[in-house]
Design a protein around this motif. Structure first.
Motif, PDB file in Angstrom:
ATOM      1  N   ASP A 130      64.350  65.503 -12.853  1.00  0.00           N
ATOM      2  CA  ASP A 130      64.592  65.631 -11.411  1.00  0.00           C
ATOM      3  C   ASP A 130      63.251  65.430 -10.678  1.00  0.00           C
ATOM      4  O   ASP A 130      62.344  66.253 -10.827  1.00  0.00           O
ATOM      5  CB  ASP A 130      65.152  67.038 -11.135  1.00  0.00           C
ATOM      6  CG  ASP A 130      65.286  67.328  -9.654  1.00  0.00           C
ATOM      7  OD1 ASP A 130      65.054  66.401  -8.839  1.00  0.00           O
ATOM      8  OD2 ASP A 130      65.609  68.481  -9.310  1.00  0.00           O
ATOM      9  N   PRO A 131      63.133  64.381  -9.859  1.00  0.00           N
ATOM     10  CA  PRO A 131      61.850  64.112  -9.188  1.00  0.00           C
ATOM     11  C   PRO A 131      61.490  65.149  -8.131  1.00  0.00           C
ATOM     12  O   PRO A 131      60.371  65.163  -7.627  1.00  0.00           O
ATOM     13  CB  PRO A 131      62.055  62.735  -8.547  1.00  0.00           C
ATOM     14  CG  PRO A 131      63.511  62.469  -8.577  1.00  0.00           C
ATOM     15  CD  PRO A 131      64.135  63.338  -9.622  1.00  0.00           C
ATOM     16  N   GLU A 132      62.463  66.038  -7.814  1.00  0.00           N
ATOM     17  CA  GLU A 132      62.165  67.071  -6.817  1.00  0.00           C
ATOM     18  C   GLU A 132      61.983  68.457  -7.445  1.00  0.00           C
ATOM     19  O   GLU A 132      61.874  69.461  -6.738  1.00  0.00           O
ATOM     20  CB  GLU A 132      63.268  67.104  -5.764  1.00  0.00           C
ATOM     21  CG  GLU A 132      63.227  65.851  -4.902  1.00  0.00           C
ATOM     22  CD  GLU A 132      64.337  65.778  -3.893  1.00  0.00           C
ATOM     23  OE1 GLU A 132      65.088  66.768  -3.752  1.00  0.00           O
ATOM     24  OE2 GLU A 132      64.464  64.719  -3.269  1.00  0.00           O
TER      25      GLU A 132
ATOM     26  N   ASP B  41      61.599  66.937 -16.125  1.00  0.00           N
ATOM     27  CA  ASP B  41      61.451  67.271 -14.701  1.00  0.00           C
ATOM     28  C   ASP B  41      60.001  67.104 -14.253  1.00  0.00           C
ATOM     29  O   ASP B  41      59.724  66.585 -13.173  1.00  0.00           O
ATOM     30  CB  ASP B  41      61.879  68.729 -14.441  1.00  0.00           C
ATOM     31  CG  ASP B  41      63.399  68.872 -14.401  1.00  0.00           C
ATOM     32  OD1 ASP B  41      64.096  67.834 -14.376  1.00  0.00           O
ATOM     33  OD2 ASP B  41      63.881  70.028 -14.398  1.00  0.00           O
ATOM     34  N   LEU B  42      59.092  67.561 -15.104  1.00  0.00           N
ATOM     35  CA  LEU B  42      57.676  67.457 -14.751  1.00  0.00           C
ATOM     36  C   LEU B  42      57.258  65.985 -14.612  1.00  0.00           C
ATOM     37  O   LEU B  42      56.606  65.600 -13.641  1.00  0.00           O
ATOM     38  CB  LEU B  42      56.806  68.149 -15.799  1.00  0.00           C
ATOM     39  CG  LEU B  42      55.325  68.059 -15.470  1.00  0.00           C
ATOM     40  CD1 LEU B  42      54.714  69.440 -15.224  1.00  0.00           C
ATOM     41  CD2 LEU B  42      54.560  67.327 -16.543  1.00  0.00           C
TER      42      LEU B  42
ATOM     43  N   ALA C 294      47.804  71.962 -14.579  1.00  0.00           N
ATOM     44  CA  ALA C 294      47.931  73.415 -14.412  1.00  0.00           C
ATOM     45  C   ALA C 294      49.380  73.851 -14.626  1.00  0.00           C
ATOM     46  O   ALA C 294      49.643  74.892 -15.247  1.00  0.00           O
ATOM     47  CB  ALA C 294      47.452  73.833 -13.020  1.00  0.00           C
ATOM     48  N   ALA C 295      50.320  73.062 -14.134  1.00  0.00           N
ATOM     49  CA  ALA C 295      51.746  73.398 -14.310  1.00  0.00           C
ATOM     50  C   ALA C 295      52.111  73.389 -15.795  1.00  0.00           C
ATOM     51  O   ALA C 295      52.862  74.254 -16.268  1.00  0.00           O
ATOM     52  CB  ALA C 295      52.619  72.415 -13.539  1.00  0.00           C
ATOM     53  N   ILE C 296      51.546  72.437 -16.535  1.00  0.00           N
ATOM     54  CA  ILE C 296      51.830  72.371 -17.982  1.00  0.00           C
ATOM     55  C   ILE C 296      51.235  73.602 -18.678  1.00  0.00           C
ATOM     56  O   ILE C 296      51.887  74.247 -19.500  1.00  0.00           O
ATOM     57  CB  ILE C 296      51.248  71.074 -18.598  1.00  0.00           C
ATOM     58  CG1 ILE C 296      51.867  69.843 -17.946  1.00  0.00           C
ATOM     59  CG2 ILE C 296      51.467  71.040 -20.116  1.00  0.00           C
ATOM     60  CD1 ILE C 296      51.180  68.522 -18.290  1.00  0.00           C
TER      61      ILE C 296
END
Ligand code: KG4
Ligand code: ZN
Length: 344
Positions: free
Chosen positions: A192-194, A233-234, A221-223
């Motif tokens: 999901d690109p959002e 998604d990421l 950082a999210a990873i």
């Protein structure tokens, strides 16, 4: 005119035979991904060693596939500017030897001109100067106004990382191998690109400047925050941020400089969501989009032979002692731009 084009600027050994700047008779590429993979990036000395080991075979294969021999060649062209110095030297030495042995002109090409001209191959009657070129690769992200053969104006470039470099760094952090652009695109298809609202640095600035390092830091950082995150998604959200940045700046610069024709070049030009988004945005503004055929996007010898055909007519041959430079200004106006540190 039959031109042998050689590119050893980074981690692909490329040789190709092109007739009259558009008819690709052969385009042989040996990639070195496996040799560099365990180091997480391109290692210059390994790149040079791999080019040295493969160059003779690749040259012979290019001629064989084209159904010609060295004596049929009218000229030999080589990327001599921009890339890894140790790697460039291998192709330049081979080209000089061929030029001397066959007594044919030697044509030195700036690697970026190869990417730019990949769009003109077979399209020189449709594409009219001046046009816009977005070059997005592992080492570069820049917007150029292509004024005429060999003359360019810089409309914008990245302040930090290149778009392809960021694809590669995110892919490495996800354990997807190197280079990682294609792997990210594939994973993103199911995402999901959002899902993540990643930053789009400088997107509201009215100039053509790009910046990708803040986006890269946010994605990494999210990873690191969540090892169990949904990778698809990421990837989709990250890719969307890159596409938004590239498309918005390109369309803005096309409008500001009244350029109706937009070309895309470099390895990241293979990215389908980028192509689609750019096409939609261009349609909305009445601009035309051109992308090279897939075989001409990543580094290759055919784009070098294509560029050489057009530029030889303008600039003539180079002396046999042409230099080899890792970082060289581009075109007749000597444009200076940012390029990735892996090329230093
Ligand atoms: O033009 P190129 O072969 O090398 C340079 O001149 O730098 O481009 C290589 C770059 C790599 O960063 C690779 O990850 C990226 O092109 N790339 C892609 C895709 N295929 C290759 N990036 C995004 N989506 C793709 N499908
Ligand atoms: Zn390249």
């Amino acid at each position: 005119m039959l031109i042998l084009g050689i590119d050893t600027s980074c981690d692909d050994t490329g040789a190709a035979v092109v007739r009259d700047g558009h008819e690709v008779l052969s385009n042989v590429i040996a990639s070195q991904y496996k040799a560099h993979d365990r180091f997480g990036g391109v290692v210059p000395v390994i790149a040079a060693r791999e080019h040295t080991a493969k160059i003779s075979f690749i040259l012979e294969s290019a001629l064989e596939e084209a159904g010609i021999s060295f004596t049929d060649l009218d000229a030999v062209a080589v990327s001599h500017h921009q890339g890894l110095l140790l790697a460039l030297v291998v192709g330049v030495s081979a080209a000089k030897s061929i030029a001397l042995a066959c007594d044919i002109p030697l044509i030195g090409i700036h690697h970026l001109e190869g990417h730019i001209y990949s769009n003109l191959m077979g399209r020189s009657k449709v594409l009219k100067f001046p046009f816009l070129c977005l070059t997005v690769a592992g080492g570069h992200t820049l917007l150029l106004k292509v004024v005429s053969h060999g003359t360019y104006e810089l409309l914008g470039h990245t302040r930090d990382d290149a778009a392809g470099e960021v694809f590669d760094k995110v892919a490495r952090h996800l354990g997807l191998g190197h280079p990682g652009g294609a792997a990210i695109e594939k994973l993103a298809e199911k995402g999901d690109p959002e899902a993540y609202n990643f930053p789009r640095p400088l997107i509201n600035r009215t100039d053509g400047e790009f910046s990708f390092s803040g986006l890269k830091t946010a994605v990494v950082a999210a990873i690191d925050r969540n090892p169990n995150l949904n990778k698809a998604d990421l990837c989709a959200s990250f890719q969307q941020a890159v596409v938004d940045l590239l498309v918005s700046k390109t369309i803005r610069m096309a409008g500001e400089h009244q350029l109706q024709q937009i070309t895309l070049a470099g390895g990241v030009a293979l990215n389908s969501p980028l192509r689609t988004a750019l096409k939609h945005a261009a349609d909305d503004h009445g601009y035309q989009i051109f992308t090279p055929c897939d075989d001409l996007c990543m580094d290759n010898g055919a784009m070098v032979a294509g560029a050489a055909y057009f530029l030889y007519k303008e600039r003539g041959p180079n002396p046999i002692g042409i230099d080899t430079r890792a970082n060289a200004p581009l075109g007749s106006k000597g444009i200076r731009y940012r390029h990735d540190s892996k090329y230093r």
